[in-house]
Design a protein around this motif. Sequence first.
Motif, short mmCIF file in Angstrom:
data_model
loop_
_atom_site.label_atom_id
_atom_site.label_comp_id
_atom_site.label_asym_id
_atom_site.label_seq_id
_atom_site.Cartn_x
_atom_site.Cartn_y
_atom_site.Cartn_z
N ASP A 95 -58.11 22.10 -50.01
CA ASP A 95 -58.83 22.39 -51.26
C ASP A 95 -57.87 22.44 -52.43
OD1 ASP A 95 -57.63 24.66 -50.21
OD2 ASP A 95 -59.22 26.03 -50.86
N ARG A 96 -56.71 23.05 -52.22
CA ARG A 96 -55.71 23.14 -53.29
C ARG A 96 -55.12 21.75 -53.59
NH1 ARG A 96 -52.35 26.60 -55.99
NH2 ARG A 96 -50.24 25.84 -56.39
N MET A 97 -54.81 20.97 -52.55
CA MET A 97 -54.20 19.65 -52.75
C MET A 97 -55.16 18.73 -53.50
SD MET A 97 -51.28 20.11 -51.61
CE MET A 97 -50.97 21.81 -51.13
N ILE A 98 -56.44 18.80 -53.19
CA ILE A 98 -57.43 17.97 -53.88
C ILE A 98 -57.39 18.26 -55.38
CG2 ILE A 98 -59.91 17.61 -54.21
CD1 ILE A 98 -60.20 18.03 -51.16
N GLN A 99 -57.35 19.53 -55.73
CA GLN A 99 -57.36 19.89 -57.15
C GLN A 99 -56.05 19.53 -57.83
OE1 GLN A 99 -59.54 23.74 -58.05
NE2 GLN A 99 -59.43 23.91 -55.83
N ILE A 100 -54.93 19.68 -57.12
CA ILE A 100 -53.63 19.31 -57.69
C ILE A 100 -53.60 17.81 -58.00
CG2 ILE A 100 -51.19 18.96 -57.10
CD1 ILE A 100 -51.33 21.66 -55.61
N VAL A 101 -54.04 17.01 -57.05
CA VAL A 101 -54.03 15.55 -57.23
C VAL A 101 -55.00 15.14 -58.33
CG1 VAL A 101 -54.63 13.36 -56.11
CG2 VAL A 101 -53.21 15.03 -54.91
N ASP A 102 -56.18 15.72 -58.34
CA ASP A 102 -57.19 15.38 -59.33
C ASP A 102 -56.71 15.73 -60.74
OD1 ASP A 102 -59.85 14.50 -60.13
OD2 ASP A 102 -60.28 16.61 -60.51
N ILE A 103 -56.17 16.93 -60.91
CA ILE A 103 -55.70 17.36 -62.22
C ILE A 103 -54.53 16.50 -62.70
CG2 ILE A 103 -54.50 19.25 -63.42
CD1 ILE A 103 -56.27 21.18 -61.77
N THR A 104 -53.58 16.20 -61.79
CA THR A 104 -52.44 15.37 -62.18
C THR A 104 -52.89 13.97 -62.57
OG1 THR A 104 -51.05 16.62 -60.62
CG2 THR A 104 -50.15 14.57 -61.49
N SER A 105 -53.85 13.44 -61.85
CA SER A 105 -54.39 12.11 -62.18
C SER A 105 -54.95 12.10 -63.60
CB SER A 105 -55.49 11.73 -61.18
OG SER A 105 -56.20 10.59 -61.60
N ARG A 106 -55.67 13.15 -63.96
CA ARG A 106 -56.26 13.22 -65.31
C ARG A 106 -55.16 13.37 -66.37
NH1 ARG A 106 -61.83 14.50 -64.62
NH2 ARG A 106 -62.28 15.10 -62.46
N LEU A 107 -54.13 14.18 -66.08
CA LEU A 107 -53.04 14.38 -67.04
C LEU A 107 -52.29 13.06 -67.28
CD1 LEU A 107 -51.50 17.79 -65.89
CD2 LEU A 107 -52.82 17.36 -67.96
N VAL A 108 -52.00 12.33 -66.21
CA VAL A 108 -51.29 11.06 -66.34
C VAL A 108 -52.15 10.06 -67.11
CG1 VAL A 108 -50.33 9.10 -65.08
CG2 VAL A 108 -49.85 11.42 -64.30
N SER A 109 -53.44 10.00 -66.79
CA SER A 109 -54.34 9.07 -67.49
C SER A 109 -54.36 9.37 -68.99
CB SER A 109 -55.76 9.17 -66.91
OG SER A 109 -55.79 8.77 -65.55
N ASN A 110 -54.44 10.64 -69.33
CA ASN A 110 -54.46 11.03 -70.73
C ASN A 110 -53.14 10.71 -71.43
OD1 ASN A 110 -57.07 12.01 -70.57
ND2 ASN A 110 -56.44 14.11 -70.14
N ALA A 111 -52.03 10.96 -70.72
CA ALA A 111 -50.72 10.76 -71.32
C ALA A 111 -50.44 9.28 -71.61
CB ALA A 111 -49.63 11.32 -70.42
N LEU A 112 -50.92 8.40 -70.75
CA LEU A 112 -50.61 6.98 -70.88
C LEU A 112 -51.63 6.21 -71.73
CD1 LEU A 112 -49.44 6.12 -67.24
CD2 LEU A 112 -48.03 6.52 -69.27
N SER A 113 -52.79 6.80 -71.96
CA SER A 113 -53.84 6.10 -72.72
C SER A 113 -53.61 6.24 -74.22
CB SER A 113 -55.22 6.64 -72.34
OG SER A 113 -55.52 6.36 -70.98
N VAL A 114 -54.07 5.23 -74.95
CA VAL A 114 -53.95 5.25 -76.40
C VAL A 114 -54.91 6.29 -76.97
CG1 VAL A 114 -54.25 3.92 -78.52
CG2 VAL A 114 -53.29 2.84 -76.48
N LYS A 115 -54.40 7.19 -77.76
CA LYS A 115 -55.22 8.26 -78.33
C LYS A 115 -56.03 7.75 -79.50
CE LYS A 115 -53.59 11.37 -75.49
NZ LYS A 115 -52.75 10.50 -74.68
#
Length: 339
Positions: free
Chosen positions: A319-339
Amino acid sequence: MLDERARTLLKALVERYIADGQPVGSRTLSKASGLDLSPATIRNVMADLEELGLIASPHTSAGRIPTARGYRLFVDTMLTAQPIDLSAASAPLETQLQPDQPQRVIANAAQMLSSLSSFVGVITAPRKASVFHHIEFLRLSERRVLVILVAPDGDVQNRVIMTAHDYTQSELIEASNYLTQQYAGLTIEEVRERLKREVDVLRGEIATLMQAAVQAGSEAMADQQEQVVISGERNLLTVQDFSSDMGSLRKLFDLFEQKTQLMRLLDVSSRAEGVRIYIGGESMVVPFEELSVVSAPYEVNGQVVGTLGVIGPTRMAYDRMIQIVDITSRLVSNALSVK
């Protein structure tokens, strides 16, 4: 299908084993499950679960531990994810995910996954789209032509091709101009699809040269090996499940060293939506019974460009790993996308 009693006992056993790392006996299971059952009844249910291949009995203990199949049933049907607050841990790292430095974003994301999970963090660098901005053909000698593909970012790929016909340089310039005008800005795959439809209406030499250029472009992109960044391999040295088995550890570190198998697994994961979990060698790509992989794709401007995840023992807090991976995926997507 398990009845409710068996499901409750299996869930309690898996949760207890994940928490403690010790084989679970009937007395412990009776307390953990909250069921008012006699030790004999619990032993009978455990025997049934063992016969189904969901739990196993280590040679040195009377208790039971989950099998990969047991973990899979637990994750698919019994996992109750409690929201966890990762803001304190991820906030310092979030500030480091700056879009103007994609490689630093990737490196920091791998470290973030490792730090939050205490296992191994992996992430593939964004795949570069095989788009060409300009194309040139240069005659080298009789029936030998240099294909030059220039990407929008200035990246240049060169390939020497052999042609059935000996083209003059003026013919090659004419073909270059036409193809740049008609196909610039498209990906190699888009060009390939359009050529299938248009090959009959194109002049023979232009169609032939374009098909050769598409093949050269595909080969050039294949030669650009995707980069996979790994962080925290040494964390596995402290994992109880591996620390006493040097053979398993050696195989794991060979896997991280070669990276090829990991790339195949992460490539499969990138074609799925959301978080995926591979338990105990299920992927057939990372064939280790003691290993699990929790992965998710990440995007740039809405387009999936890579995958990230956590690699650790099958005895992990899913349960913890799922949330860690999901949150990191969103952070990376946001960081690399054009604002």
